[in-house]
Design a protein around this motif. Structure first.
Motif: not given
Length: 677
Positions: A38-43, A93-96, A181-189
């Motif tokens: 969401x928003x304008x912060x970098x990812x 994914x993570x907030x940068x 920040x806000x580290x979101x771990x994805x599914x492992x394949x």
């Protein structure tokens, strides 16, 4: 379940992640994903790769790069696996916060805001660098301290306070050890990484029983493993690395077929090797006229000394007198009258073959087949060409191949599956290393371009082995195209896929069908001995061996021709000319192929090279080396080409190597089409 940040459309993911994607040791494996917030912060996003259990090195983290233009939410990264085994990957994914800060303060300074208005931004930056100080390497700590001090030094001009923070050196240090920040771990394949030999190879098929020559009256003599060994140096000299033998087991005597598939055999007829089993044994046995188990072991050893692997046909069917038909009638389909059903493909009848029924006693039949495969592995066979696998349960193949690979992960299974795409891809997902394909029937420019695209973009699922002919398939083009068409089809197969194959006799331009409209050879080797005099043909200059040898040599010396990915089509002004390039994103090797598809006439036209696709600048002039003639040409974007099938059917051009800075980007071209569905 959604995370704090979005990670979607990860690729390659096969069957919702239920089966692993395929990759090859030493070749790039591209990964892409959509990451958003969401928003304008970098990812930002990181590709996390974990090596196989037991291998050294643990895991690697690779920063993913964003696409340019409108697709900024799509991130790419690639890795090059260096050992075979089951790898895993995920996208985090993570907030940068640093990218957000860099973007904001740059825009505000450019808008003319002064230090007073930017006080909070400067202090935010200082605090971010304090966090970064805990992560960067020791060699960068002093630099980070200097950045923090400058950001807080109100005596300095604004430009001086932020200059060092925005320097390329500082940004590079932060990229290596990012603040997340806000580290979101994805599914492992999972990714099944196999040796290069599993994905790159040149196959040669021949019948050992046809290698015995003739007697004084010109009658064929049944060959043996010993006489077959005499042919191995010639095959190795052509550059082949795998020799494929049709079934070498005892051949059924009941309902044996005669020459040209007749139902009236004589006592001299040798029958079809695919009618497996007799009172002399079944799938575990060797046909007595070929030799003994010891003779076969010597044949395998001789082949290995010449750099040849032996591939054995795994045909799960039985002749009526196969021992299983008597000992295990439950493994077949028993008709109401008590007889066992023979194979049919109406209106065709195969009275000499009983198909196996995998539903009556799956436990018993599964284990029996596994025992057969393991027996031949013990005898030195590491490659199996599987006959008609699409007529057996896919779950059986998944079980068998996984069971074999638990102890022998290098064993290769090639699916001879001329079938519809869902079955073809399904068998590849079930574990088959390689697959036959419909290449043999693709002859027009439009058909070949579509097929080439499928080959390149299906690399995560299946590996097609392009056979130019088989004992079952003598395509109409080979029957009527003259000798040039044999060179054309070999050039296409050898350069369009890293895997290709030739059935013996192709180099002698064998082209006569049993009758008009048929794809069966006259005097088919499936039903009779067919000795050939390759040495005499070569001495008379009446052989395609030199061209085949060159093709295999160019494949081995150009990594681009060992790739399944990265095939790119180029425009031609002539519908009888096909042009495509391949690059190797590791070495930068690049090859452009131009083929005359008309075996009867000279064809000429303009080839428009997509310079970006081969790593060249727009407007570039460059040298190309034509491998067939060893000539050097000066090329640009548009180039005139003339190919005379009587002299040269194709240009195979070595292009300038792709600069290292451009290789990764080229690994992600042409991803709009997904053949997996």
């Amino acid at each position: 379940m959604l995370g704090r940040l979005g990670v979607d459309n990860v690729s390659p993911v096969i069957s919702l992640g239920q089966v692993p994607a395929k990759a090859t040791v030493g070749q790039v494996f591209p990964v892409s994903a959509q990451v958003w917030r969401e928003g304008h912060d970098a990812i930002s996003a990181t590709l996390v790769v974990r090596r196989p259990a037991g291998s050294e090195g643990g895991r690697a983290k690779i920063t993913m790069t964003a696409e340019e233009g409108d697709n900024v939410d799509v991130r790419h990264a690639l890795f090059v696996p260096d050992v075979p085994g089951l790898w895993t990957f995920r996208v985090d994914a993570w907030s940068d916060p640093f990218a957000t800060w860099f973007n904001a303060i740059t825009k505000k300074v450019d808008a003319g805001q002064d230090a007073a208005l930017l006080a909070n931004d400067l202090e935010t930056g200082a605090r971010l660098f304090e966090r970064a100080k805990e992560k960067v390497s020791r060699g960068h700590v002093a630099t980070i301290d200097s950045v923090i001090a400058a950001l807080r030094d109100e005596s300095l001009p604004l430009e001086s306070r932020i200059e060092q923070a925005l320097s390329p050196q500082v940004r590079a240090a932060l990229e290596r050890r990012p603040v997340r920040d806000m580290l979101t771990r994805g599914q492992e394949f999972q990714v099944l990484v196999e040796p290069l030999e599993s994905a790159f190879g040149s196959w040669y098929e021949f019948f050992p029983r046809s290698t015995g020559g003739t007697d004084h009256a010109g009658n064929p003599i049944h060959g043996t493993f010993l006489t077959s060994e005499k042919d191995l140096p010639r095959i190795a000299a052509m550059g082949f690395d795998t020799i494929y033998l049709p079934p070498i087991h005892p051949i059924g005597k009941i309902n044996r077929k005669g020459k040209n598939n007749t139902l009236t055999p004589t006592k001299e007829d040798v029958g079809s090797p695919w009618a497996i089993g007799s009172d002399e044994g079944g799938h575990e046995a060797i046909h007595p006229e070929l030799g003994t188990v010891e003779d076969f072991a010597h044949f395998v050893k001789t082949a290995e000394e010449l750099g040849l692997k032996v591939a054995l046909d795994l045909a799960l069917q039985c002749a009526p007198d196969h021992p299983w038909a008597k000992e295990h009638p439950e493994w077949f389909t028993v008709l109401p009258d008590g007889s066992i059903a023979y194979a049919e493909n109406p209106p065709k009848k195969y009275q000499d073959i009983y198909p196996l029924n995998f539903d009556n006693d799956p436990d018993g039949l599964y284990l029996a087949v596994r025992d057969v495969v393991r027996l031949w592995i013990e005898r030195g066979v590491r490659v199996f060409r599987v006959d008609n696998p699409h007529t057996k349960p896919t779950e059986f193949w998944h079980w068998l191949i996984n069971d074999i690979h638990r102890t022998d992960p290098d064993v290769v299974f090639l699916a001879e599956a001329f079938t519809r795409p869902p079955r073809l891809y399904g068998l590849a997902k079930a574990g088959f290393t390689q697959s036959y394909s419909y290449f043999t029937w693709k002859t027009s420019k439009e058909e070949l371009e579509e097929f080439a695209t499928d080959v390149a973009e299906g690399a995560d699922v299946f590996r097609p082995n392009l056979f130019v002919n088989t004992p079952d398939i003598l395509h109409e083009s080979l029957q009527t195209g003259g000798r040039a068409v044999f060179a054309i089809r070999a050039a296409l197969a050898a350069t369009m896929s890293p895997l290709w194959g030739v059935y013996s006799g192709y180099e002698l331009f064998e082209h006569i069908p049993v009758h008009e409209g048929s794809e069966e050879y006259l005097d088919s080797e499936k039903y009779q001995l067919r000795p050939r005099n390759f040495a005499q043909a070569a001495a008379d200059g009446d052989s395609l061996e030199p061209w085949i040898t060159s093709l295999n040599n160019w494949r081995k010396t150009n990594p681009a021709l060992q790739q399944q990915r990265n095939l790119h089509l180029h425009e031609t002004t002539n519908e009888n000319m096909l042009a495509y390039s391949r690059i190797d994103a590791v070495s930068g090797n690049a090859v452009l192929v131009v083929v005359n598809l008309d075996p009867h006439n000279v064809q000429e036209g303009t080839i428009t090279v997509d310079l970006e696709a081969v790593g060249l600048d727009q407007g570039a002039n460059y040298e190309v080396l034509d491998l067939p003639t060893n000539q050097i040409f000066r090329w640009s974007e548009e180039n005139y080409v003339r190919l005379d099938p009587d002299f040269q059917v194709a240009h195979i051009l070595r292009l300038p190597d792709v600069p290292e800075s451009r290789r990764a980007a080229l690994a992600f071209r042409d991803e709009d089409y997904d053949p997996r569905g």
